[in-house]
Design a protein around this motif. Structure first.
Motif, PDB file in Angstrom:
ATOM      1  N   ILE A  21      -9.282   8.618  -1.465  1.00 33.99           N
ATOM      2  CA  ILE A  21      -9.500   7.336  -0.789  1.00 33.99           C
ATOM      3  C   ILE A  21      -9.116   6.181  -1.715  1.00 33.99           C
ATOM      4  O   ILE A  21      -8.505   5.207  -1.277  1.00 33.99           O
ATOM      5  N   ALA A  24      -5.326   5.986  -1.727  1.00 28.44           N
ATOM      6  CA  ALA A  24      -4.857   5.440  -0.454  1.00 28.44           C
ATOM      7  C   ALA A  24      -5.034   3.918  -0.442  1.00 28.44           C
ATOM      8  O   ALA A  24      -4.147   3.180   0.003  1.00 28.44           O
ATOM      9  N   HIS A  28      -2.034   1.167  -0.293  1.00 25.52           N
ATOM     10  CA  HIS A  28      -2.008   0.206   0.806  1.00 25.52           C
ATOM     11  C   HIS A  28      -1.976  -1.237   0.295  1.00 25.52           C
ATOM     12  O   HIS A  28      -1.202  -2.059   0.786  1.00 25.52           O
ATOM     13  N   GLU A  52     -10.860   3.636   6.228  1.00 27.21           N
ATOM     14  CA  GLU A  52     -10.291   4.843   5.614  1.00 27.21           C
ATOM     15  C   GLU A  52     -11.369   5.903   5.387  1.00 27.21           C
ATOM     16  O   GLU A  52     -11.135   7.091   5.626  1.00 27.21           O
ATOM     17  N   ARG A  56     -11.151   9.489   7.304  1.00 28.98           N
ATOM     18  CA  ARG A  56     -11.050  10.735   6.534  1.00 28.98           C
ATOM     19  C   ARG A  56     -12.260  11.649   6.726  1.00 28.98           C
ATOM     20  O   ARG A  56     -12.181  12.837   6.454  1.00 28.98           O
TER      21      ARG A  56
END
Length: 84
Positions: A21, A24, A28, A52, A56
């Motif tokens: 996470i 990610a 981003h 997110e 997930r």
């Protein structure tokens, strides 16, 4: 570290911010996780992180945007370090 996410239709849930996470998030927002939170302090960053985490964890969520944001009541970072 964890996120405590309260959606408008439910009880608060806790979500661990895993390495996947974090990466990610960094991809981003194109920057370091800690630096972005320290330097920018934007609510959108926190809400994207909540999106997110929920996504997930298997929760069906709307695409990130106003529709998703309207499903949130509160999001807060929770330090899960027992030593404080």
């Amino acid at each position: 570290m964890q996120l405590k996410i309260t959606q408008t239709d439910g009880e608060p849930t806790l979500h661990r911010i895993t390495p996947a996470i974090e990466v990610a998030f960094e991809r981003h927002f194109k920057g370091g996780f800690a630096k972005i939170f320290r330097d920018h302090e934007r609510s959108e960053d926190l809400y994207w992180l909540a999106w997110e985490c929920l996504r997930r964890s298997g929760v069906i969520v709307k695409p990130f945007g106003d529709g998703f944001l309207e499903t949130l009541e509160n999001v807060e970072l929770v330090d899960d370090d027992p030593n404080g």
